[in-house]
Design a protein around this motif. Sequence first.
Motif, short mmCIF file in Angstrom:
data_model
loop_
_atom_site.label_atom_id
_atom_site.label_comp_id
_atom_site.label_asym_id
_atom_site.label_seq_id
_atom_site.Cartn_x
_atom_site.Cartn_y
_atom_site.Cartn_z
N GLY A 166 113.83 39.68 131.16
CA GLY A 166 114.10 39.45 132.22
C GLY A 166 115.24 37.98 132.26
O GLY A 166 114.43 37.32 131.32
N ARG A 169 116.93 34.43 147.15
CA ARG A 169 116.97 35.24 147.66
C ARG A 169 115.78 35.51 148.19
O ARG A 169 115.31 35.51 149.82
CB ARG A 169 116.74 36.45 146.60
N TYR A 183 129.01 34.92 134.14
CA TYR A 183 127.73 34.76 134.37
C TYR A 183 127.97 33.07 134.50
O TYR A 183 128.57 32.66 133.89
CB TYR A 183 127.18 35.16 132.98
N ASP A 188 118.10 33.66 142.37
CA ASP A 188 116.69 34.38 142.24
C ASP A 188 116.00 33.98 143.49
O ASP A 188 115.86 34.56 144.43
CB ASP A 188 115.78 34.37 141.27
N SER A 222 115.77 39.17 137.45
CA SER A 222 116.74 40.10 137.00
C SER A 222 116.95 40.75 135.63
O SER A 222 116.18 39.85 134.76
CB SER A 222 118.31 39.40 136.92
N SER A 223 116.29 41.95 135.85
CA SER A 223 116.52 42.68 134.53
C SER A 223 117.05 43.98 134.50
O SER A 223 117.58 44.50 136.10
CB SER A 223 114.80 42.97 134.34
N HIS A 273 110.49 40.02 140.73
CA HIS A 273 111.53 39.26 141.40
C HIS A 273 112.80 38.75 140.10
O HIS A 273 113.40 37.99 140.37
CB HIS A 273 111.26 38.29 142.16
#
Length: 444
Positions: free
Chosen positions: A176, A185, A226, A182, A202-203, A200
Amino acid sequence: MKFPNISDIATTSVVSIDIKSTFNEAINKMLENEHRNIIVIDINDFYIMSIIDILNIQAKDVDMNIPLSNLQLSRIPTINKNKNILDTLEYLNNSIEYICVINEDSTLYGLVTHTDITSNIDPDTLMDNYRLQDFLKLGRRMKWVTRHERIASLLQDMVNNFYDNVVVVEDLKPIGIFTTKDIMRLIKNKTELDVEIEEHMSSPVDSIHKNSSVREALSFIKDRHYKRVIVVDDDGSLSGIISQKELISITYSKWAMLMKEYQDELSEINLMLENKNIEYETIASTDALTGLYNRHKFYQLYLSSYTSMVQRHNDMSLILLDIDHFKKVNDVYGHNAGDKTLVQVSHTILKTLRNVDVVCRWGGEEFLVLLPTADMIHAISIAEKLRKAIEELDIDIVGSITSSFGVSLVREGEDMQDVIDRADKALYLAKDSGRNCVKSEADL
Protein backbone atom coordinates in the motif's frame (compact mmCIF):
# COMPACT_ATOMS: atom_id res chain seq x y z
CA MET A 1 13.15 19.46 -33.09
CA LYS A 2 10.78 21.91 -31.42
CA PHE A 3 10.64 22.08 -27.64
CA PRO A 4 7.20 23.17 -26.36
CA ASN A 5 6.58 26.51 -24.72
CA ILE A 6 5.62 26.70 -21.04
CA SER A 7 2.14 27.99 -21.94
CA ASP A 8 1.52 24.82 -23.94
CA ILE A 9 2.03 22.50 -20.96
CA ALA A 10 1.12 24.56 -17.89
CA THR A 11 -1.79 23.61 -15.68
CA THR A 12 -4.19 26.56 -15.65
CA SER A 13 -6.78 25.07 -13.28
CA VAL A 14 -4.98 26.50 -10.26
CA VAL A 15 -6.57 27.46 -6.96
CA SER A 16 -5.22 30.77 -5.67
CA ILE A 17 -5.93 33.20 -2.84
CA ASP A 18 -4.73 36.65 -1.79
CA ILE A 19 -2.10 36.78 0.94
CA LYS A 20 -4.39 39.05 2.98
CA SER A 21 -6.85 36.15 3.38
CA THR A 22 -6.88 33.94 6.45
CA PHE A 23 -5.52 30.44 7.01
CA ASN A 24 -9.05 29.13 7.47
CA GLU A 25 -10.24 30.69 4.19
CA ALA A 26 -7.37 29.03 2.34
CA ILE A 27 -8.17 25.60 3.77
CA ASN A 28 -11.85 25.94 2.89
CA LYS A 29 -10.98 26.94 -0.66
CA MET A 30 -8.69 23.92 -1.03
CA LEU A 31 -11.39 21.60 0.26
CA GLU A 32 -14.07 23.12 -1.97
CA ASN A 33 -11.92 22.60 -5.04
CA GLU A 34 -10.38 19.32 -3.86
CA HIS A 35 -6.84 20.62 -4.40
CA ARG A 36 -3.84 19.55 -2.34
CA ASN A 37 -2.10 22.89 -2.83
CA ILE A 38 -3.11 26.53 -3.07
CA ILE A 39 -1.17 29.44 -4.54
CA VAL A 40 -0.93 32.49 -2.28
CA ILE A 41 -0.51 35.75 -4.21
CA ASP A 42 1.27 38.81 -2.86
CA ILE A 43 1.28 41.32 -5.75
CA ASN A 44 4.21 39.95 -7.83
CA ASP A 45 5.34 37.25 -5.38
CA PHE A 46 3.84 33.78 -5.26
CA TYR A 47 3.82 31.26 -2.41
CA ILE A 48 2.43 27.75 -2.06
CA MET A 49 0.64 26.14 0.85
CA SER A 50 0.44 22.35 0.81
CA ILE A 51 -1.22 19.72 2.96
CA ILE A 52 2.09 19.19 4.76
CA ASP A 53 2.18 22.93 5.55
CA ILE A 54 -1.37 22.74 6.93
CA LEU A 55 -0.50 19.82 9.20
CA ASN A 56 2.62 21.60 10.41
CA ILE A 57 0.72 24.82 11.15
CA GLN A 58 -2.16 23.03 12.90
CA ALA A 59 0.35 21.16 15.08
CA LYS A 60 1.49 24.54 16.42
CA ASP A 61 -2.07 25.36 17.54
CA VAL A 62 -2.19 28.47 15.38
CA ASP A 63 -5.31 30.64 15.27
CA MET A 64 -7.32 29.58 12.21
CA ASN A 65 -8.03 33.23 11.40
CA ILE A 66 -4.38 34.19 11.19
CA PRO A 67 -3.60 36.08 7.95
CA LEU A 68 -1.60 34.09 5.40
CA SER A 69 0.93 36.94 5.37
CA ASN A 70 1.93 35.98 8.92
CA LEU A 71 2.79 32.39 7.97
CA GLN A 72 6.16 31.13 6.79
CA LEU A 73 5.13 29.80 3.38
CA SER A 74 7.46 28.60 0.63
CA ARG A 75 8.03 31.09 -2.16
CA ILE A 76 7.97 29.46 -5.58
CA PRO A 77 9.98 30.63 -8.60
CA THR A 78 8.27 32.14 -11.60
CA ILE A 79 8.74 31.68 -15.32
CA ASN A 80 7.18 33.55 -18.23
CA LYS A 81 4.58 31.53 -20.12
CA ASN A 82 6.40 32.20 -23.40
CA LYS A 83 9.62 30.58 -22.20
CA ASN A 84 10.79 27.19 -23.49
CA ILE A 85 10.34 23.99 -21.51
CA LEU A 86 14.11 23.57 -21.31
CA ASP A 87 14.24 26.72 -19.19
CA THR A 88 12.68 24.72 -16.34
CA LEU A 89 15.65 22.39 -15.99
CA GLU A 90 17.58 24.61 -13.59
CA TYR A 91 14.64 24.44 -11.18
CA LEU A 92 13.84 20.76 -11.56
CA ASN A 93 17.40 19.73 -10.78
CA ASN A 94 16.88 21.26 -7.32
CA SER A 95 14.22 20.50 -4.73
CA ILE A 96 11.63 22.70 -6.45
CA GLU A 97 8.35 20.83 -7.01
CA TYR A 98 6.39 23.63 -8.68
CA ILE A 99 7.10 26.59 -10.94
CA CYS A 100 4.61 29.45 -11.15
CA VAL A 101 3.83 30.47 -14.74
CA ILE A 102 3.13 34.17 -15.22
CA ASN A 103 1.77 36.41 -17.96
CA GLU A 104 3.63 39.35 -19.46
CA ASP A 105 2.13 41.63 -16.77
CA SER A 106 3.34 39.26 -14.00
CA THR A 107 -0.16 38.01 -13.18
CA LEU A 108 -0.74 34.31 -12.52
CA TYR A 109 -1.20 32.14 -15.62
CA GLY A 110 -0.82 28.68 -14.12
CA LEU A 111 1.58 26.11 -12.69
CA VAL A 112 4.14 23.81 -14.18
CA THR A 113 4.44 20.57 -12.26
CA HIS A 114 6.36 17.39 -12.85
CA THR A 115 3.21 15.83 -14.27
CA ASP A 116 2.92 18.56 -16.91
CA ILE A 117 6.52 18.12 -17.98
CA THR A 118 6.46 14.34 -17.95
CA SER A 119 3.32 14.30 -20.10
CA ASN A 120 5.14 16.28 -22.77
CA ILE A 121 8.33 14.29 -23.00
CA ASP A 122 8.64 12.50 -26.31
CA PRO A 123 9.68 8.91 -25.43
CA ASP A 124 11.11 8.42 -28.93
CA THR A 125 13.95 10.75 -28.02
CA LEU A 126 14.97 8.80 -24.93
CA MET A 127 17.68 6.16 -24.61
CA ASP A 128 16.10 2.74 -24.15
CA ASN A 129 19.24 1.28 -22.62
CA TYR A 130 19.00 3.46 -19.48
CA ARG A 131 17.44 1.39 -16.69
CA LEU A 132 15.89 2.50 -13.41
CA GLN A 133 18.44 0.53 -11.42
CA ASP A 134 21.16 2.74 -12.93
CA PHE A 135 19.62 5.77 -11.21
CA LEU A 136 17.94 4.27 -8.18
CA LYS A 137 18.96 5.88 -4.92
CA LEU A 138 18.03 3.55 -2.12
CA GLY A 139 16.36 5.18 0.83
CA ARG A 140 16.39 8.67 -0.68
CA ARG A 141 13.23 10.56 0.27
CA MET A 142 11.57 7.23 1.07
CA LYS A 143 9.88 6.00 4.21
CA TRP A 144 8.27 2.59 4.66
CA VAL A 145 6.16 1.29 7.53
CA THR A 146 4.12 -1.78 8.41
CA ARG A 147 0.34 -1.95 8.06
CA HIS A 148 -0.09 -1.47 11.83
CA GLU A 149 1.55 1.98 11.98
CA ARG A 150 -0.87 4.55 13.40
CA ILE A 151 -1.65 7.54 11.19
CA ALA A 152 -1.61 10.14 13.99
CA SER A 153 2.03 9.48 14.89
CA LEU A 154 3.03 8.99 11.25
CA LEU A 155 1.75 12.41 10.18
CA GLN A 156 4.11 14.21 12.54
CA ASP A 157 7.03 12.25 11.13
CA MET A 158 5.95 13.18 7.59
CA VAL A 159 5.81 16.85 8.58
CA ASN A 160 9.19 16.82 10.32
CA ASN A 161 10.96 15.02 7.47
CA PHE A 162 9.01 16.54 4.56
CA TYR A 163 7.79 13.18 3.24
CA ASP A 164 4.92 13.43 0.79
CA ASN A 165 4.35 9.69 0.77
CA VAL A 166 4.86 6.54 2.85
CA VAL A 167 5.08 2.99 1.46
CA VAL A 168 3.39 0.25 3.49
CA VAL A 169 5.26 -3.06 3.31
CA GLU A 170 4.82 -6.61 4.49
CA ASP A 171 7.88 -8.87 4.38
CA LEU A 172 9.56 -5.96 2.52
CA LYS A 173 6.98 -6.19 -0.29
CA PRO A 174 4.91 -3.05 -0.97
CA ILE A 175 1.22 -3.59 -0.17
CA GLY A 176 0.00 0.00 0.00
CA ILE A 177 0.93 3.67 -0.19
CA PHE A 178 -0.19 6.69 1.84
CA THR A 179 0.20 10.10 0.13
CA THR A 180 -0.81 13.73 0.55
CA LYS A 181 -3.88 12.91 -1.54
CA ASP A 182 -4.99 10.48 1.19
CA ILE A 183 -4.27 13.11 3.85
CA MET A 184 -6.44 15.61 1.98
CA ARG A 185 -9.30 13.10 1.94
CA LEU A 186 -8.97 12.49 5.69
CA ILE A 187 -9.00 16.21 6.47
CA LYS A 188 -12.00 16.82 4.23
CA ASN A 189 -13.97 13.99 5.86
CA LYS A 190 -12.73 14.90 9.37
CA THR A 191 -11.67 11.29 9.84
CA GLU A 192 -10.30 9.93 13.11
CA LEU A 193 -6.50 9.70 12.74
CA ASP A 194 -5.62 7.45 15.66
CA VAL A 195 -6.07 4.34 13.54
CA GLU A 196 -3.81 1.92 11.72
CA ILE A 197 -2.61 3.03 8.31
CA GLU A 198 -4.00 -0.03 6.53
CA GLU A 199 -7.51 1.42 7.00
CA HIS A 200 -6.77 4.41 4.75
CA MET A 201 -3.80 3.47 2.56
CA SER A 202 -4.20 3.15 -1.20
CA SER A 203 -3.96 -0.51 -2.12
CA PRO A 204 -2.94 -2.53 -4.05
CA VAL A 205 0.29 -0.85 -5.17
CA ASP A 206 1.34 -0.57 -8.80
CA SER A 207 5.05 -1.18 -9.03
CA ILE A 208 7.64 -1.41 -11.78
CA HIS A 209 10.72 -3.63 -12.04
CA LYS A 210 14.10 -2.04 -11.43
CA ASN A 211 15.31 -3.32 -14.81
CA SER A 212 12.67 -1.24 -16.63
CA SER A 213 13.85 1.46 -18.99
CA VAL A 214 13.29 5.19 -18.56
CA ARG A 215 10.86 4.99 -21.49
CA GLU A 216 8.81 2.33 -19.69
CA ALA A 217 8.85 4.29 -16.42
CA LEU A 218 7.62 7.45 -18.15
CA SER A 219 4.82 5.55 -19.87
CA PHE A 220 3.96 4.00 -16.49
CA ILE A 221 3.62 7.46 -14.91
CA LYS A 222 1.71 8.97 -17.83
CA ASP A 223 -0.81 6.13 -18.04
CA ARG A 224 -1.56 6.11 -14.31
CA HIS A 225 -1.16 9.85 -13.58
CA TYR A 226 1.28 9.14 -10.73
CA LYS A 227 3.87 11.42 -9.17
CA ARG A 228 6.34 8.63 -8.46
CA VAL A 229 7.19 5.04 -9.32
CA ILE A 230 7.63 2.30 -6.73
CA VAL A 231 10.48 0.07 -7.89
CA VAL A 232 10.79 -3.61 -6.94
CA ASP A 233 13.34 -6.38 -7.53
CA ASP A 234 12.91 -9.91 -8.92
CA ASP A 235 11.29 -11.08 -5.68
CA GLY A 236 8.84 -8.18 -5.61
CA SER A 237 10.64 -6.60 -2.65
CA LEU A 238 10.86 -2.83 -2.38
CA SER A 239 14.00 -1.45 -4.04
CA GLY A 240 13.17 2.23 -3.79
CA ILE A 241 11.15 5.10 -5.21
CA ILE A 242 12.00 7.39 -8.10
CA SER A 243 10.09 10.65 -8.17
CA GLN A 244 8.90 12.49 -11.24
CA LYS A 245 11.52 15.14 -10.60
CA GLU A 246 14.34 12.63 -10.80
CA LEU A 247 12.91 11.01 -13.92
CA ILE A 248 12.56 14.39 -15.60
CA SER A 249 16.09 15.38 -14.69
CA ILE A 250 17.44 12.11 -16.07
CA THR A 251 15.33 12.29 -19.21
CA TYR A 252 16.03 15.87 -20.17
CA SER A 253 19.72 15.59 -19.34
CA LYS A 254 20.00 12.77 -21.85
CA TRP A 255 17.71 14.48 -24.32
CA ALA A 256 19.61 17.73 -24.10
CA MET A 257 22.89 15.86 -24.54
CA LEU A 258 21.63 14.26 -27.75
CA MET A 259 20.36 17.57 -29.06
CA LYS A 260 23.38 19.61 -28.01
CA GLU A 261 25.52 19.23 -31.12
CA TYR A 262 22.56 20.25 -33.29
CA GLN A 263 21.51 23.09 -31.03
CA ASP A 264 24.88 24.73 -30.29
CA GLU A 265 25.37 26.41 -33.64
CA LEU A 266 21.74 27.52 -33.86
CA SER A 267 21.82 28.80 -30.28
CA GLU A 268 24.95 30.85 -30.98
CA ILE A 269 23.32 32.46 -34.00
CA ASN A 270 20.12 33.11 -32.06
CA LEU A 271 22.07 34.62 -29.19
CA MET A 272 23.89 37.00 -31.51
CA LEU A 273 20.59 38.07 -33.04
CA GLU A 274 18.92 38.45 -29.64
CA ASN A 275 21.80 40.53 -28.27
CA LYS A 276 21.75 42.76 -31.33
CA ASN A 277 17.97 43.11 -31.05
CA ILE A 278 18.26 43.97 -27.34
CA GLU A 279 20.93 46.53 -28.17
CA TYR A 280 18.73 48.21 -30.80
CA GLU A 281 15.67 48.04 -28.56
CA THR A 282 17.59 49.64 -25.71
CA ILE A 283 18.77 52.46 -27.95
CA ALA A 284 15.22 53.02 -29.18
CA SER A 285 13.59 52.98 -25.75
CA THR A 286 16.01 54.74 -23.39
CA ASP A 287 17.38 58.19 -22.77
CA ALA A 288 21.01 58.31 -23.92
CA LEU A 289 22.26 60.33 -20.92
CA THR A 290 20.45 58.84 -17.93
CA GLY A 291 19.60 55.35 -19.18
CA LEU A 292 15.99 55.87 -18.08
CA TYR A 293 13.07 55.10 -20.39
CA ASN A 294 12.22 57.75 -22.97
CA ARG A 295 8.74 59.13 -23.71
CA HIS A 296 7.92 56.55 -26.36
CA LYS A 297 8.75 53.57 -24.12
CA PHE A 298 6.99 55.17 -21.15
CA TYR A 299 3.81 55.50 -23.20
CA GLN A 300 3.93 51.78 -24.10
CA LEU A 301 4.44 50.78 -20.46
CA TYR A 302 1.69 53.17 -19.36
CA LEU A 303 -0.80 51.49 -21.70
CA SER A 304 0.17 48.04 -20.43
CA SER A 305 -0.11 49.12 -16.78
CA TYR A 306 -3.38 50.92 -17.46
CA THR A 307 -4.88 47.74 -18.94
CA SER A 308 -3.84 45.77 -15.85
CA MET A 309 -5.27 48.48 -13.59
CA VAL A 310 -8.66 48.28 -15.30
CA GLN A 311 -8.75 44.48 -15.42
CA ARG A 312 -7.69 44.04 -11.79
CA HIS A 313 -9.54 47.10 -10.43
CA ASN A 314 -6.34 48.50 -8.90
CA ASP A 315 -5.28 52.06 -8.17
CA MET A 316 -2.51 53.75 -10.13
CA SER A 317 -0.83 57.13 -9.71
CA LEU A 318 1.66 59.36 -11.49
CA ILE A 319 4.40 61.69 -10.27
CA LEU A 320 5.92 64.55 -12.27
CA LEU A 321 9.08 65.96 -10.69
CA ASP A 322 11.38 68.78 -11.67
CA ILE A 323 14.85 69.72 -10.36
CA ASP A 324 14.67 73.19 -8.81
CA HIS A 325 16.82 75.96 -10.33
CA PHE A 326 18.46 73.54 -12.75
CA LYS A 327 19.21 76.32 -15.25
CA LYS A 328 21.38 77.89 -12.57
CA VAL A 329 23.35 74.64 -12.26
CA ASN A 330 24.15 74.73 -15.98
CA ASP A 331 24.92 78.46 -15.99
CA VAL A 332 27.16 78.44 -12.91
CA TYR A 333 28.87 75.03 -13.06
CA GLY A 334 28.62 74.16 -16.77
CA HIS A 335 26.69 71.59 -18.75
CA ASN A 336 28.96 68.71 -17.75
CA ALA A 337 28.03 69.32 -14.13
CA GLY A 338 24.40 69.56 -15.19
CA ASP A 339 24.63 66.21 -16.95
CA LYS A 340 26.23 64.62 -13.88
CA THR A 341 23.42 66.03 -11.76
CA LEU A 342 20.76 64.50 -14.03
CA VAL A 343 22.52 61.11 -13.96
CA GLN A 344 22.87 61.12 -10.18
CA VAL A 345 19.25 62.14 -9.67
CA SER A 346 18.18 59.37 -12.07
CA HIS A 347 20.12 56.76 -10.09
CA THR A 348 18.62 58.04 -6.85
CA ILE A 349 15.08 57.81 -8.25
CA LEU A 350 15.65 54.23 -9.40
CA LYS A 351 17.11 53.17 -6.04
CA THR A 352 14.22 54.73 -4.12
CA LEU A 353 11.32 53.39 -6.19
CA ARG A 354 9.72 49.94 -6.04
CA ASN A 355 10.52 47.29 -8.65
CA VAL A 356 7.08 47.64 -10.25
CA ASP A 357 7.37 51.41 -10.74
CA VAL A 358 8.23 52.93 -14.12
CA VAL A 359 10.33 56.07 -14.51
CA CYS A 360 11.36 58.07 -17.57
CA ARG A 361 13.16 61.28 -18.35
CA TRP A 362 10.28 63.38 -19.61
CA GLY A 363 12.47 66.19 -20.90
CA GLY A 364 15.25 68.46 -19.67
CA GLU A 365 15.25 68.24 -15.88
CA GLU A 366 11.75 66.73 -15.65
CA PHE A 367 11.09 63.09 -14.72
CA LEU A 368 7.83 61.14 -14.90
CA VAL A 369 7.08 58.22 -12.56
CA LEU A 370 4.23 55.72 -12.93
CA LEU A 371 3.15 53.94 -9.73
CA PRO A 372 1.06 50.79 -10.38
CA THR A 373 -1.20 49.71 -7.47
CA ALA A 374 -0.53 53.00 -5.61
CA ASP A 375 -3.42 55.19 -4.46
CA MET A 376 -3.02 58.91 -3.88
CA ILE A 377 -1.89 58.60 -0.26
CA HIS A 378 0.73 55.99 -1.17
CA ALA A 379 1.88 58.04 -4.17
CA ILE A 380 2.35 61.18 -2.07
CA SER A 381 4.36 59.12 0.43
CA ILE A 382 6.62 57.82 -2.36
CA ALA A 383 7.03 61.33 -3.76
CA GLU A 384 8.03 62.62 -0.32
CA LYS A 385 10.57 59.81 -0.02
CA LEU A 386 12.02 60.79 -3.41
CA ARG A 387 12.12 64.45 -2.41
CA LYS A 388 14.14 63.69 0.73
CA ALA A 389 16.51 61.33 -1.11
CA ILE A 390 17.29 63.97 -3.74
CA GLU A 391 17.69 66.68 -1.09
CA GLU A 392 20.26 64.54 0.72
CA LEU A 393 22.47 64.16 -2.36
CA ASP A 394 25.94 65.68 -2.32
CA ILE A 395 26.77 66.18 -5.99
CA ASP A 396 30.37 66.84 -7.01
CA ILE A 397 31.00 70.60 -7.53
CA VAL A 398 27.28 71.37 -7.44
CA GLY A 399 26.64 70.35 -3.83
CA SER A 400 23.03 69.88 -2.72
CA ILE A 401 19.91 70.39 -4.85
CA THR A 402 16.15 70.22 -4.33
CA SER A 403 13.19 69.20 -6.46
CA SER A 404 9.46 69.82 -6.68
CA PHE A 405 6.71 67.26 -7.21
CA GLY A 406 3.21 67.05 -8.65
CA VAL A 407 1.06 63.95 -8.03
CA SER A 408 -2.09 62.85 -9.84
CA LEU A 409 -4.34 59.77 -9.80
CA VAL A 410 -4.97 57.73 -12.95
CA ARG A 411 -8.68 57.36 -13.66
CA GLU A 412 -10.38 54.84 -15.89
CA GLY A 413 -11.46 56.20 -19.25
CA GLU A 414 -9.06 59.14 -19.50
CA ASP A 415 -5.97 59.68 -21.66
CA MET A 416 -2.44 59.66 -20.28
CA GLN A 417 -2.09 63.34 -21.19
CA ASP A 418 -5.02 64.22 -18.92
CA VAL A 419 -3.24 62.59 -15.98
CA ILE A 420 0.04 64.36 -16.83
CA ASP A 421 -1.73 67.72 -17.14
CA ARG A 422 -3.08 67.43 -13.58
CA ALA A 423 0.33 66.40 -12.26
CA ASP A 424 1.88 69.35 -14.14
CA LYS A 425 -0.55 71.80 -12.50
CA ALA A 426 0.25 70.31 -9.09
CA LEU A 427 3.98 70.65 -9.88
CA TYR A 428 3.60 74.33 -10.70
CA LEU A 429 1.71 74.78 -7.43
CA ALA A 430 4.71 73.21 -5.66
CA LYS A 431 7.00 75.70 -7.43
CA ASP A 432 4.77 78.62 -6.44
CA SER A 433 4.71 77.30 -2.86
CA GLY A 434 8.45 77.76 -2.44
CA ARG A 435 9.78 74.66 -4.22
CA ASN A 436 11.24 71.53 -2.56
CA CYS A 437 7.78 70.19 -1.73
CA VAL A 438 5.09 67.77 -2.87
CA LYS A 439 1.66 68.86 -4.11
CA SER A 440 -1.16 66.74 -5.50
CA GLU A 441 -4.20 67.32 -7.64
CA ALA A 442 -6.19 67.45 -4.40
CA ASP A 443 -4.37 70.71 -3.57
CA LEU A 444 -5.48 72.42 -6.76
